[in-house]
Design an enzyme around this catalytic site. Sequence first.
Site, short mmCIF file in Angstrom:
data_model
loop_
_atom_site.label_atom_id
_atom_site.label_comp_id
_atom_site.label_asym_id
_atom_site.label_seq_id
_atom_site.Cartn_x
_atom_site.Cartn_y
_atom_site.Cartn_z
N GLU A 217 -23.04 -18.55 23.56
CA GLU A 217 -22.99 -19.52 24.66
C GLU A 217 -23.43 -18.78 25.91
OE1 GLU A 217 -22.27 -22.73 24.61
OE2 GLU A 217 -21.72 -22.90 22.50
N CYS A 251 -21.61 -21.95 34.17
CA CYS A 251 -22.84 -21.74 33.39
C CYS A 251 -23.78 -22.92 33.48
CB CYS A 251 -22.49 -21.46 31.94
SG CYS A 251 -21.44 -22.74 31.22
P1 NAD Z 1 -18.44 -11.25 31.63
O1 NAD Z 1 -18.78 -10.14 32.55
O2 NAD Z 1 -17.03 -11.75 31.56
O3 NAD Z 1 -18.95 -10.83 30.20
C1 NAD Z 1 -18.73 -11.64 29.06
C2 NAD Z 1 -18.06 -10.82 27.99
O4 NAD Z 1 -18.97 -9.81 27.54
C3 NAD Z 1 -16.80 -10.10 28.46
O5 NAD Z 1 -15.76 -10.35 27.55
C4 NAD Z 1 -17.22 -8.64 28.51
O6 NAD Z 1 -16.16 -7.77 28.20
C5 NAD Z 1 -18.29 -8.57 27.45
N1 NAD Z 1 -19.26 -7.51 27.70
C6 NAD Z 1 -19.78 -7.15 28.90
N2 NAD Z 1 -20.67 -6.14 28.74
C7 NAD Z 1 -20.69 -5.86 27.42
C8 NAD Z 1 -21.42 -4.92 26.61
N3 NAD Z 1 -22.30 -4.07 27.14
N4 NAD Z 1 -21.20 -4.93 25.28
C9 NAD Z 1 -20.33 -5.78 24.73
N5 NAD Z 1 -19.62 -6.69 25.43
C10 NAD Z 1 -19.79 -6.72 26.76
O7 NAD Z 1 -19.29 -12.55 31.96
P2 NAD Z 1 -20.81 -12.67 32.41
O8 NAD Z 1 -21.70 -12.25 31.32
O9 NAD Z 1 -21.01 -12.15 33.79
O10 NAD Z 1 -20.81 -14.27 32.51
C11 NAD Z 1 -21.72 -14.93 33.29
C12 NAD Z 1 -22.87 -15.42 32.42
O11 NAD Z 1 -22.37 -16.13 31.32
C13 NAD Z 1 -23.78 -16.37 33.14
O12 NAD Z 1 -25.09 -16.14 32.72
C14 NAD Z 1 -23.31 -17.73 32.65
O13 NAD Z 1 -24.29 -18.72 32.72
C15 NAD Z 1 -22.92 -17.42 31.24
N6 NAD Z 1 -21.90 -18.34 30.79
C16 NAD Z 1 -22.19 -19.19 29.77
C17 NAD Z 1 -21.25 -20.12 29.36
C18 NAD Z 1 -21.52 -21.09 28.25
O14 NAD Z 1 -20.58 -21.73 27.80
N7 NAD Z 1 -22.75 -21.25 27.80
C19 NAD Z 1 -20.02 -20.17 29.99
C20 NAD Z 1 -19.76 -19.26 31.01
C21 NAD Z 1 -20.70 -18.34 31.40
#
Ligand code: NAD
Length: 464
Positions: A217, A251
Site C-alpha cells: 500500500e 496517502c
Molecule cells: P514510515 O516512515 O512509517 O515507514 C513505513 C514503515 O516502513 C515503518 O513501519 C518503518 O519502520 C518501515 N521502514 C522504514 N524504512 C525501512 C527500511 N529501510 N527497511 C524496512 N522497513 C523500513 O512511513 P512513510 O514511508 O514515510 O509513509 C509515507 C508514505 O506512505 C507516503 O508515500 C504515503 O503516500 C504512503 N502511504 C500509503 C498508504 C496506503 O494505504 N496506500 C497509507 C499511508 C501512507
Amino acid sequence: MVQFTPVENIPGIVQELKKNFDEGITKDLIFRKQQLQKLIQFFDENTKEIEEALYKDLHKPSIESITAEVAPVVDECKYMIKNLERLTKPTHTKKRFGLNASDKTYIRKEPKGVALIIGAWNYPIHLLLLPVVGAIAAGNCAVIKPSEVAEATNELVAKALPKYLDPRAYTIVNAGVTGTTALLEEKFDHIFYTGNGAVGRIVMSAAAKHLTPVTLELGGKSPAIVCDSADIKLTARRLLWGKFYNNGQTCVAPDYVLISQENHDDLIKAFQTTVKEFFGENPQESQSYGRIVNHRQFDRLQRILESTEGNKIVVGGQTDRENLFISPTIVSPVKGDDPNLMQDEIFGPILPVVVVKDLNEAVNIINSKDKPLAMYIFAGKSEHYNFIMDKTNSGGTLVNDTLMHLQEMSLPFGGVGPSGMGSYHGDKSFDTFTHERSTMIKSTSLESANQARYPPYTDSKKQL
Ligand code: NAD
C-alpha cells in the site's frame, strides 16, 4: 520511548508463531471471533488514550482520530464477525470437464499462515490494525510492526494491545530499520506493507527471496481535476477538506489541482474563503488543524515552500518550526513539470494548482507521472469524468469529492503500478490473507468411464 524488540529475538518469535499456526489455534472460527471481539474491546477501553497519543504525534483533532482511526477498524471487526461464516464457507465451482461430472469440486478458504504487517506513521492505528482484522478473520497468525515514527501511538499499542490479543497468535515487534530488516529476512506466508515506494521495493525484494506474496500500500501524486462543468464552491470545500485532513499527510490526499484558465480565479477565491471558514484567520490557533509529524518531515516541506520562488502563494505560506506548523498553503499557478512541486508526492499541507488549456492537457500531465493511488474528478457532466477515466489509470477514482471512497469498505482499496499492489477493505481484506485451495473429490464409482483416459491410447480415445 518504546523499547525496540531485541533483534536476536526475532527468529524465535516467528518460529513460535509458525508452530502455533500449525497447531491450528487460529483456524477455529470461535477463536477468530473472540480475537476480533477483543480488538473491539481494546478500542472501547482505550479510546481516550488513543486520541491522546494521536494528538501527541500529529496534533490530530479528536474527530479525525475517531472517524479515521478508531471507527473504521471497529466497524471492520464487526463486519468480519457478522460475515465470517459466509466468508469462510467453501465455494463450489461449476464443472466443465465431462469426465469430472460426478465429482465434487470446491474452493477451500484457508489461512495463508503467519503474516507480517508493517504499519505507517500517518494513520498509525488504522493502517496497522485494519489489515490485522483481515489477518485474524482469515485465520492467520501475525507479526504486527507499528511505525516507530509515530512514537506515542507506537508506545500505546505496544503496551496495551498485547493485553487483548492472544500472544500465541499475534506478536507486536517494535522496530526501526534494523529490526524491520531482520524481520524481512524471515520466511512469512504474506507480507502486508504500508508506506513509501522506496521501502516498498526493499520489502518486495526481501519477499522475493522466499517467494512470499506481498500487498504493498504505497503512495504517489494523486491529482484533482476540476472540469469546467464542476460546481466551484462545492469543489473548493470538498477538495480542501481532503487536502488538509491530517495536515495533508494522507496517502490519498489530493496532491495537485488541474483547472482551466477560465475557472482558475473563481476556484482560488473559493479556496481563500474556504480556508477561512475551516480554520479561521489564524489556522495555528484552530483546534481542527493538525501538525507535521516531526522536524525531518517539516524541513522537507519547508524546502518545498522555499523553492516556490516564481510561483505565487495565494493562500498561507506561514511556518513555525518549533510548533511543527505549516499553514494551509496554496500555490498558483504552477507549471505541470515544476521540479519542486510536481515531481514527488508532497505529503503535507501545500497544494499546487496547475492551469491547463483543456482536458487533453490534464490527461497528458497525469499520464506523464506514475499511476496515482487516487484520482479526484470534479465535474457536473458524466462525459467529462468518463473522458478522464477512459484515458488514465489510478488505484481508485472518486468523482465530486475526496477521501470518502476510503470510508466505503465495500470498495477494495489499493494502488496500481508504483502506487501499490493488491488491495484490502471488507471482503478483500479477508481474501488478501486467504489461500483459495482448489479441491476435487473424485468419485470411486463409474470406473468403466475412466477407461477412456488410461493407456493403451487408441484413436477412439482421442475424442475425449
Ligand atoms: P514510515 O516512515 O512509517 O515507514 C513505513 C514503515 O516502513 C515503518 O513501519 C518503518 O519502520 C518501515 N521502514 C522504514 N524504512 C525501512 C527500511 N529501510 N527497511 C524496512 N522497513 C523500513 O512511513 P512513510 O514511508 O514515510 O509513509 C509515507 C508514505 O506512505 C507516503 O508515500 C504515503 O503516500 C504512503 N502511504 C500509503 C498508504 C496506503 O494505504 N496506500 C497509507 C499511508 C501512507
